[in-house]
Structures are given as C-alpha cells and as structure tokens.
Design a protein around this motif. Sequence first.
Motif, PDB file in Angstrom:
ATOM      1  N   ALA A   1      29.213   0.005  40.536  1.00  0.00           N
ATOM      2  CA  ALA A   1      27.822   0.463  40.428  1.00  0.00           C
ATOM      3  C   ALA A   1      27.465   0.812  38.981  1.00  0.00           C
ATOM      4  O   ALA A   1      26.377   0.465  38.505  1.00  0.00           O
TER       5      ALA A   1
ATOM      6  N   TRP B   1      24.641  -1.079  36.771  1.00  0.00           N
ATOM      7  CA  TRP B   1      23.585  -0.308  36.119  1.00  0.00           C
ATOM      8  C   TRP B   1      23.591  -0.539  34.609  1.00  0.00           C
ATOM      9  O   TRP B   1      22.536  -0.618  33.989  1.00  0.00           O
TER      10      TRP B   1
ATOM     11  N   HIS C   1      22.574   6.685  26.416  1.00  0.00           N
ATOM     12  CA  HIS C   1      22.883   6.071  27.706  1.00  0.00           C
ATOM     13  C   HIS C   1      24.285   5.471  27.717  1.00  0.00           C
ATOM     14  O   HIS C   1      25.076   5.719  28.630  1.00  0.00           O
TER      15      HIS C   1
ATOM     16  N   SER D   1      20.285  -1.666  32.906  1.00  0.00           N
ATOM     17  CA  SER D   1      19.695  -0.614  32.078  1.00  0.00           C
ATOM     18  C   SER D   1      19.389  -1.070  30.654  1.00  0.00           C
ATOM     19  O   SER D   1      18.642  -0.405  29.953  1.00  0.00           O
TER      20      SER D   1
END
Length: 157
Positions: free
Chosen positions: A109, A113, A78, A117
């Motif tokens: 954004a 995230w 990720h 996350s």
Amino acid sequence: MSNLSHTGRDVSGRSDTAGRDISRHPDADEMRARHDRVMGGGRTTAMADAPVFLLGLFCAVSPWVLHFTASQPSLVTHNLVIGIAIAVLALCFTAMPERMTGMSLAICALGAWLIVSTWVVGSSPDMGVILNNVIVGGLAVVLGAVCAGVAVKNKKT
C-alpha cells in the motif's frame, strides 16, 4: 552450574560430561520444537528484510540525493515520511517476525501510494522525480507482495 569454575571447567571431580548434556532431559523434544518455532517459524520473509529497509532509507533521502528539495518541497516531506515508515516496518519485520507477517501488505500500500502521490502531492514534477517515485514505489509493491505471498503460503502448511 555450581560445579563450574570461572573458566568453565568442571570442578566437581567427575570426568563425564553427562551433567551438561540435555539429550536425556525430559523436555528436550519440547524445547527443540519451541526453538524451531521461534527461530524458524516467523522468519519466512527474512530474505526481504534488508532490501525493504534499504528501500525505505533511499526513499527517505532521495530528495537530497536527486536534488529536488527546492523544486518539490511538499514531496520532500512526503518522501521522508513514507521512507521512514517503510524502514520502520522493515525493522519491525526483523524484530518481531511472527507478529508482523500480516503487515506485509502495508508495504504494498505504501508503494502504491508513493507512485500515485507523485502527482497528487507534487506540483508538476519533472522526469527525475517521477522515475524515482515510480521505481521505489514499484519495488516496494513487489517486495511487499513477495513477503505477503510467502507468509500466506507458509501459513497454509
């Protein structure tokens, strides 16, 4: 141009430099205005290009720097993907600034995230992983907001 030798000297026999001066060119004002638009118009967020790029690179390599590759394998992939995305956006801001000013909010954004996350993608992250993603994500939000604010301010003028 044909009157110039390979050394750049004028070989036409004229002693003046009027042939090389464009101040009397009929389109000189238009050429200057276009140069100013191209070189100065879209570079409003240039101050943040390098920090955003470095932030993206750090996000991409942070799993190996902070050694959470074994404990959080899903966050490794990720962070790598999000970091590469941030770095690519920064490179695009540098290469095509006039086309990318509207994409400044994408960095915000991605930063938001990245913060969220940590708990969505990760499984019981430790404090080092949390601090890394919150700090990097927060910096991405701030730099993206600065870029977006400057772009909006300059669009109004």
